[in-house]
Design an enzyme around this catalytic site. Structure first.
Site, short mmCIF file in Angstrom:
data_model
loop_
_atom_site.label_atom_id
_atom_site.label_comp_id
_atom_site.label_asym_id
_atom_site.label_seq_id
_atom_site.Cartn_x
_atom_site.Cartn_y
_atom_site.Cartn_z
CG ASN A 130 30.76 -17.71 71.12
OD1 ASN A 130 29.76 -17.12 71.41
ND2 ASN A 130 32.09 -17.03 71.91
NE ARG A 150 47.85 -10.19 59.08
CZ ARG A 150 47.50 -8.99 59.04
NH1 ARG A 150 48.36 -8.06 58.42
NH2 ARG A 150 46.17 -8.84 59.05
CG MET A 196 42.41 -15.77 69.28
SD MET A 196 41.57 -14.33 69.59
CE MET A 196 40.78 -14.64 71.15
CG HIS A 238 35.52 -7.77 70.92
ND1 HIS A 238 37.10 -8.32 71.09
CD2 HIS A 238 35.60 -6.81 71.80
CE1 HIS A 238 37.79 -7.44 71.66
NE2 HIS A 238 36.98 -6.55 72.43
CB THR A 254 35.66 -3.38 58.56
OG1 THR A 254 35.79 -2.95 60.10
CG2 THR A 254 34.20 -2.99 58.31
CG ASP A 273 38.19 -6.16 68.15
OD1 ASP A 273 37.51 -7.25 67.45
OD2 ASP A 273 39.11 -6.31 69.03
CD GLN A 331 23.79 -12.29 78.85
OE1 GLN A 331 23.00 -12.26 78.05
NE2 GLN A 331 23.36 -12.78 79.97
CD GLU A 332 31.71 -13.93 74.22
OE1 GLU A 332 31.96 -14.57 73.38
OE2 GLU A 332 32.54 -13.52 75.11
C1 GAR Z 1 34.98 -15.54 73.28
O1 GAR Z 1 34.95 -14.79 74.56
C2 GAR Z 1 34.96 -14.40 72.02
O2 GAR Z 1 34.42 -13.35 72.27
C3 GAR Z 1 36.66 -13.96 72.14
O3 GAR Z 1 37.30 -15.28 72.24
C4 GAR Z 1 36.52 -16.17 73.01
C5 GAR Z 1 36.28 -17.33 72.43
O4 GAR Z 1 35.64 -18.42 73.00
N1 GAR Z 1 37.00 -13.60 71.16
C6 GAR Z 1 37.98 -12.31 71.18
O5 GAR Z 1 38.47 -11.80 71.99
C7 GAR Z 1 38.14 -11.84 69.54
N2 GAR Z 1 38.57 -10.40 69.81
P1 GAR Z 1 35.10 -19.79 72.44
O6 GAR Z 1 36.23 -20.46 71.46
O7 GAR Z 1 34.54 -20.79 73.57
O8 GAR Z 1 33.92 -19.23 71.44
#
Ligand code: GAR
Length: 224
Positions: free
Chosen positions: A21, A76, A101, A120, A152, A156, A184-185
Site C-alpha cells: 500500500n 504502548r 500491526m 483494512h 479512533t 477498526d 482494490q486497496e
Molecule cells: C493490507 O492488506 C492491509 O489492509 C492489512 O495488512 C495488509 C498490509 O499489506 N491491514 C490490516 O489488516 C490492518 N488491520 P501491505 O504491507 O502490503 O500494504
C-alpha cells in the site's frame, strides 16, 4: 468546498511489513495523481520491506524499536509518544497506517484526530481484527472488500471514508481473496489521501462527508 494548497500535504506512513500500500501511494505521488509528500516511513519492525521501499525512493525511513519501551505499565503510550515526537518534528499533517500491526493509543489518536487513516481488508464494520479474509470465507459471505477509515481508539472502528467490494468465489482461499482485495486497496487508499489533500473530507459523527463526491450507481451482485 475544496481548498487549494500551495505546498504538498505532508504525510507519514506507519508500516510493519511488505508495504505494497505504501508503494501504491508512492507511485501515485510520483505520477502526480496525489498532491502529497511522504516525509517519513516509520516501522516497529527493523526488517520491514516497507522501509526498503522508502529508501529506494529517497524517503526517510525510521525503525523505532519497541523493545526499550517494553515492560513498563505505559509501554504502548510511551512508544506512541516517541512516534509523536518524530511526527511533530517532521510537521506531519496526515498519518497513514498501512499494514501497521500495532494498536495505536490515545496519544496518537487524539493528536491526529481525523488526520490519521487506516486501511483494512474487510467491509467494515464486518470483520475487524485479524485473519479477516478467512473469516469472510468461513462465514459464507458472497462479497468482501476493503475500507479506509479515520483512526479512533477502537480498533477498526473509526468513520469510514471509502470502501471497495469484490466477489468471494467458491474456490477462494484466504490468500486468493486477499490478493483480489489488495488490488482494490491500492486504488482506494490513494483516493482517500487525495480527497484529504483537496480538503474535501468532513467528519460529522460517524459519517465522513465528501464534497462533490460522485456516488457509484453500479451495484455489485455476486454471484451474477
Ligand atoms: C493490507 O492488506 C492491509 O489492509 C492489512 O495488512 C495488509 C498490509 O499489506 N491491514 C490490516 O489488516 C490492518 N488491520 P501491505 O504491507 O502490503 O500494504
Amino acid at each position: 468546498m475544496s481548498i487549494s494548497r500551495t505546498t504538498p500535504l505532508r504525510v507519514a506512513v506507519l508500516a510493519s511489513g511488505r508495504g505494497s500500500n505504501l508503494q501504491a501511494i508512492i507511485d501515485a505521488i510520483e505520477a502526480g495523481q496525489v498532491q502529497a509528500q511522504i516525509v517519513a516511513v516509520i516501522s516497529n519492525k527493523k526488517d520491514a520491506v516497507a522501509l526498503d521501499r522508502a529508501r529506494k525512493h529517497g524517503i526517510k525511513d525510521l525503525f523505532v524499536d519497541p523493545k526499550p519501551f517494553a515492560g513498563r505499565p505505559d509501554s504502548r503510550e510511551a512508544y506512541d509518544r516517541a512516534l509523536l515526537d518524530i511526527l511533530q518534528q517532521h510537521d506531519v499533517e496526515l498519518v497513514l497506517l498501512a499494514g501497521y500491526m500495532k494498536i495505536v493509543t490515545a496519544v496518537l489518536v487524539n493528536t491526529y484526530a481525523n488526520r490519521m487513516m487506516n486501511i483494512h481488508p474487510s467491509l467494515l464494520p464486518s470483520f475487524p481484527g485479524l485473519d479477516v479474509q478467512k473469516k469472510a470465507i468461513d462465514w459464507g459471505c458472497k462479497l468482501a472488500g476493503c475500507t479506509v477509515h479515520f483512526v479512533t481508539e477502537g480498533v477498526d472502528e473509526g468513520p469510514i471514508i471509502i470502501q471497495a467490494a469484490v466477489p468471494i468465489l467458491d474456490d477462494d482461499t484466504p490468500e486468493t481473496l486477499a490478493a483480489r482485495i489488495l488490488v482494490q486497496e491500492h486504488k482506494i487508499y490513494l483516493r482517500a489521501v487525495q480527497l484529504f489533500a483537496e480538503g474535501r473530507l468532513r467528519v460529522d459523527g460517524r459519517q465522513v462527508l465528501i464534497d462533490d463526491a460522485k456516488p457509484s450507481d453500479e451495484a455489485i451482485i455476486s454471484p451474477t
